[in-house]
Design a protein around this motif. Structure first.
Motif, PDB file in Angstrom:
ATOM      1  N   LEU A   1       0.803  -1.128   0.049  1.00  0.00           N
ATOM      2  CA  LEU A   1       0.058   0.082   0.171  1.00  0.00           C
ATOM      3  C   LEU A   1       0.777   1.226  -0.012  1.00  0.00           C
ATOM      4  CD1 LEU A   1      -3.047   0.622   0.228  1.00  0.00           C
ATOM      5  CD2 LEU A   1      -2.549   1.037   2.687  1.00  0.00           C
ATOM      6  N   ALA A   2       0.889   2.214  -0.957  1.00  0.00           N
ATOM      7  CA  ALA A   2       1.627   3.248  -1.210  1.00  0.00           C
ATOM      8  C   ALA A   2       1.071   4.446  -0.698  1.00  0.00           C
ATOM      9  CB  ALA A   2       1.967   3.592  -2.775  1.00  0.00           C
ATOM     10  N   ASP A   3      -0.248   4.586  -0.718  1.00  0.00           N
ATOM     11  CA  ASP A   3      -1.156   5.692  -0.166  1.00  0.00           C
ATOM     12  C   ASP A   3      -2.590   5.533  -0.195  1.00  0.00           C
ATOM     13  OD1 ASP A   3      -1.160   8.486   0.309  1.00  0.00           O
ATOM     14  OD2 ASP A   3      -2.298   8.929  -1.391  1.00  0.00           O
ATOM     15  N   SER A   4      -3.340   6.148   0.836  1.00  0.00           N
ATOM     16  CA  SER A   4      -4.721   6.240   0.968  1.00  0.00           C
ATOM     17  C   SER A   4      -5.187   7.388   1.376  1.00  0.00           C
ATOM     18  CB  SER A   4      -4.920   4.983   1.899  1.00  0.00           C
ATOM     19  OG  SER A   4      -4.683   5.497   3.186  1.00  0.00           O
ATOM     20  N   GLN A   5      -6.335   7.726   0.808  1.00  0.00           N
ATOM     21  CA  GLN A   5      -7.131   8.813   1.215  1.00  0.00           C
ATOM     22  C   GLN A   5      -8.466   8.863   1.357  1.00  0.00           C
ATOM     23  OE1 GLN A   5      -6.344  11.792  -2.029  1.00  0.00           O
ATOM     24  NE2 GLN A   5      -7.704  13.461  -0.580  1.00  0.00           N
ATOM     25  N   VAL A   6      -9.107   9.221   2.418  1.00  0.00           N
ATOM     26  CA  VAL A   6     -10.357   9.073   2.603  1.00  0.00           C
ATOM     27  C   VAL A   6     -11.271  10.265   1.892  1.00  0.00           C
ATOM     28  CG1 VAL A   6     -12.131   9.139   4.574  1.00  0.00           C
ATOM     29  CG2 VAL A   6     -10.036   8.131   5.044  1.00  0.00           C
ATOM     30  N   LEU A   7     -12.128   9.610   1.008  1.00  0.00           N
ATOM     31  CA  LEU A   7     -12.854  10.576   0.185  1.00  0.00           C
ATOM     32  C   LEU A   7     -14.175  10.837   0.893  1.00  0.00           C
ATOM     33  CD1 LEU A   7     -12.289   9.059  -3.096  1.00  0.00           C
ATOM     34  CD2 LEU A   7     -11.204  10.677  -2.165  1.00  0.00           C
TER      35      LEU A   7
END
Length: 308
Positions: free
Chosen positions: A22-28
């Motif tokens: 997992l490189a990145d995550s962003q809550v939308l």
């Protein structure tokens, strides 16, 4: 919801391989017990959207139904959309239901439509008209909620008015508004007699669910998103809601739509009922929503409805 990157990683690795990182995550989007997350992975590289819903989620999360509809859209049309990769409704692997899909690259129609040249905007309207008409060519054996895609296990509902009434019971929260709407349907039931073929009906085509992009100097429809509210209904309901939303139909839309899917002569008589259902579902107390709702009530010859 207290979801985190460890949880996202567990889900993604389950379906795409244990070596993935997992490189990145962003809550939308985040609501109580419900979250939508944008995820970027490497080894291999993926851009994904993950929806998770717990037992107290305020939004319906029929991820199995969305998955099944996505399969049909991708197999039977050329409509640009996401690819649903996996879902789980059991909450047994992780304590949430979830849907994992590819992320469509593009910009929201709501963000760019005012800035486009008239010719570019008209081009998008034409492409959208064609795409919506293709969706409406997908047929089901009966009206109602399609379930997880196995049509053979579902009872065949042939009475559209009964299915529409049941749909209203699921989606209108105010009891008085629901009673009014159901009474209107019954008083005008003959208007709906000609609707006999259940079609895929998106029911949530708004500027925040349409993506566009500019490729080699040409603006194009990049994706139609979010089939979580879709059902096997009277597809012209989508047209009524599109006409109610500002900026969703324009020059060329209906011309392209009719090239793929004809519009019934009785549609103008039914459109206000569909629009009223949307107003009662949304129930926003804003001035604009009250203005829109009053206009529809006037057309139907009923007193204006207000929302608190």
């Amino acid at each position: 919801m207290k979801a985190n990157e460890l949880l996202y990683t567990e889900i993604v690795k389950r379906h795409l391989g244990t070596n993935l990182k997992l490189a990145d995550s962003q809550v939308l989007l985040s609501k109580e017990d419900y979250v939508v997350v944008s995820i970027t992975t490497e080894q291999p590289s993926h851009r994904l959207i993950l929806k998770l819903a717990g037992p107290n989620a305020p939004l319906d999360a029929p991820f199995d139904r969305t998955y099944a509809m996505n399969q049909r859209v991708r197999q039977e049309t050329s409509v640009p959309t996401f690819e649903a990769i996996a879902y789980d409704m059991s909450s047994s692997v992780v304590p949430y239901r979830y849907l994992m899909m590819t992320q469509v690259e593009g910009r929201l129609w709501a963000e760019v439509r005012h800035d486009l040249h008239d010719d570019d905007r008209c081009g998008i309207y034409r492409q959208l008209g064609n795409a919506v008409a293709q969706l409406h060519r997908i047929e089901y054996i009966g009206f109602g909620e399609p379930g997880n895609g196995d049509e053979t296990t579902r009872a065949k509902v042939t009475d559209y008015l009964a299915a529409l009434s049941d749909r209203a019971r699921r989606r209108i929260r105010n009891a008085g508004h629901l009673d009014l709407f159901l009474a209107l349907l019954q008083a005008n039931k003959d208007v709906f007699n000609s609707i006999v073929t259940p079609r895929l009906t998106h029911e949530d085509l708004h500027p925040g669910n349409i993506l566009v992009r500019c490729t080699h100097g040409q603006w194009e429809l990049a994706g139609i998103l979010d089939f979580d509210s879709a059902w096997a209904g009277g597809c012209e309901s989508d047209l009524a809601r599109l006409e109610l939303w500002r900026g969703m139909t324009g020059p060329g839309f209906f011309e392209e739509y009719r090239q793929v899917n004809p519009i019934s002569e009785g549609y103008p008589l039914r459109s206000s009922f569909y629009q009223l259902l949307w107003c009662l579902e949304y129930a926003d107390p804003s001035e604009q929503h009250h203005t829109d709702t009053k206009l529809i009530c006037d057309r139907l010859g009923i007193p204006a409805i207000t929302f608190l």
